[in-house]
Design an enzyme around this catalytic site. Structure first.
Site, PDB file in Angstrom:
ATOM      1  N   LYS A 197       0.833  -1.208   0.000  1.00 33.95           N
ATOM      2  CA  LYS A 197       0.000   0.000   0.000  1.00 33.95           C
ATOM      3  C   LYS A 197       0.870   1.262   0.000  1.00 33.95           C
ATOM      4  CE  LYS A 197      -3.608  -2.446   2.559  1.00 33.95           C
ATOM      5  NZ  LYS A 197      -4.405  -2.460   3.810  1.00 33.95           N
ATOM      6  N   TYR A 206     -12.194  -3.391  -2.999  1.00 34.89           N
ATOM      7  CA  TYR A 206     -12.727  -3.448  -1.636  1.00 34.89           C
ATOM      8  C   TYR A 206     -14.254  -3.513  -1.601  1.00 34.89           C
ATOM      9  CZ  TYR A 206      -8.055  -2.422   0.163  1.00 34.89           C
ATOM     10  OH  TYR A 206      -6.719  -2.480   0.485  1.00 34.89           O
ATOM     11  N   ASN A 262      -1.502  -0.233   7.361  1.00 30.92           N
ATOM     12  CA  ASN A 262      -0.951  -1.546   7.698  1.00 30.92           C
ATOM     13  C   ASN A 262      -0.120  -2.182   6.583  1.00 30.92           C
ATOM     14  OD1 ASN A 262      -2.988  -2.419   6.003  1.00 30.92           O
ATOM     15  ND2 ASN A 262      -4.170  -3.422   7.615  1.00 30.92           N
ATOM     16  N   HIS A 297      -1.632  -5.563   1.527  1.00 28.11           N
ATOM     17  CA  HIS A 297      -2.856  -6.350   1.370  1.00 28.11           C
ATOM     18  C   HIS A 297      -2.469  -7.707   0.815  1.00 28.11           C
ATOM     19  CE1 HIS A 297      -6.811  -7.703   0.075  1.00 28.11           C
ATOM     20  NE2 HIS A 297      -6.203  -8.099  -1.032  1.00 28.11           N
ATOM     21  N   GLU A 343      -8.953 -10.940  -7.414  1.00 33.60           N
ATOM     22  CA  GLU A 343      -8.071  -9.776  -7.312  1.00 33.60           C
ATOM     23  C   GLU A 343      -7.008  -9.762  -8.407  1.00 33.60           C
ATOM     24  OE1 GLU A 343      -8.748  -9.345  -2.507  1.00 33.60           O
ATOM     25  OE2 GLU A 343      -6.862 -10.182  -3.217  1.00 33.60           O
TER      26      GLU A 343
END
Length: 155
Positions: A16, A56, A119, A122, A133
Site C-alpha cells: 500500500k 474493496y 498496515n 494487502h 483480485e
C-alpha cells in the site's frame, strides 16, 4: 489435484502507499522469494477510484470504506502476484493480522506496522479472492505463464 497444480497456486499482494513511501517494497519481495515463492507479476500504479472500490467491494457498507478507498488511491501501490505451494495461506501468515500492533514479530505488519489504517500490505484471504483480485489488477498477458520452480523446494 496434482502436485504440479498445487505448486502453481497464486496469490495477490499489494504494498500500500504507506509501505511504498517507507521503502519497504524490496524487503517485502525478498521475504516471499526467500520463502520459495515465485514472483509472476509486478507493477506499480496509483489505483483509480473505480479499481479501489471494486477491490474493496465487500466492505462497501462498512463505515471505513471511504477512508480505505481514499488511502489506497493516495499514492503508488506495488501490485504483485506470487506463485507456489500453499502461497495464499502462507502469504497471509507472513503478513500478520490486520492490526499491526496485534501482529506477531516476524510478520510484515508485526515488524513494520504501527496503525491499523496504515498496515502496509494487502494479501488475498482465499484462493477465490486471489483469482478475483489478480483478474482485477492484472491482464493475463502481464503474468508469467511458464515458471519453473526451484527443484529443491518440492518433493
Amino acid at each position: 489435484m496434482s502436485t504440479n497444480k498445487v505448486n502453481k497456486e497464486r496469490t495477490f499482494l499489494a504494498v500500500k502507499p504507506d509501505g511504498v513511501a517507507r521503502g519497504l517494497v524490496g524487503e517485502i519481495i525478498a521475504r516471499y522469494e526467500k520463502k520459495g515463492f515465485v514472483l509472476v507479476g509486478l507493477k506499480q500504479l496509483v489505483p483509480t477510484k473505480d479499481l479501489a472500490e471494486s477491490h474493496y467491494a465487500e466492505h462497501k457498507e462498512r463505515p471505513f470504506f471511504g477512508g480505505l478507498v481514499s488511502f489506497i488511491t493516495s499514492g503508488p501501490v506495488v501490485a504483485m502476484v506470487f506463485e507456489g505451494k500453499g502461497v495464499v495461506a502462507s502469504a497471509r501468515l507472513m503478513i500478520g493480522v490486520t492490526n499491526p500492533l496485534a501482529s506477531a514479530p516476524g510478520s510484515i505488519r508485526g515488524d513494520f506496522g504501527v496503525d491499523v489504517g496504515r498496515n502496509i500490505i494487502h494479501g488475498s484471504d482465499s484462493v477465490e479472492s486471489a483469482n478475483r483480485e489478480i483478474a482485477l489488477w492484472f491482464k493475463p498477458e502481464e503474468l508469467l505463464t511458464e515458471v519453473k520452480p526451484n527443484p529443491n523446494l518440492y518433493e
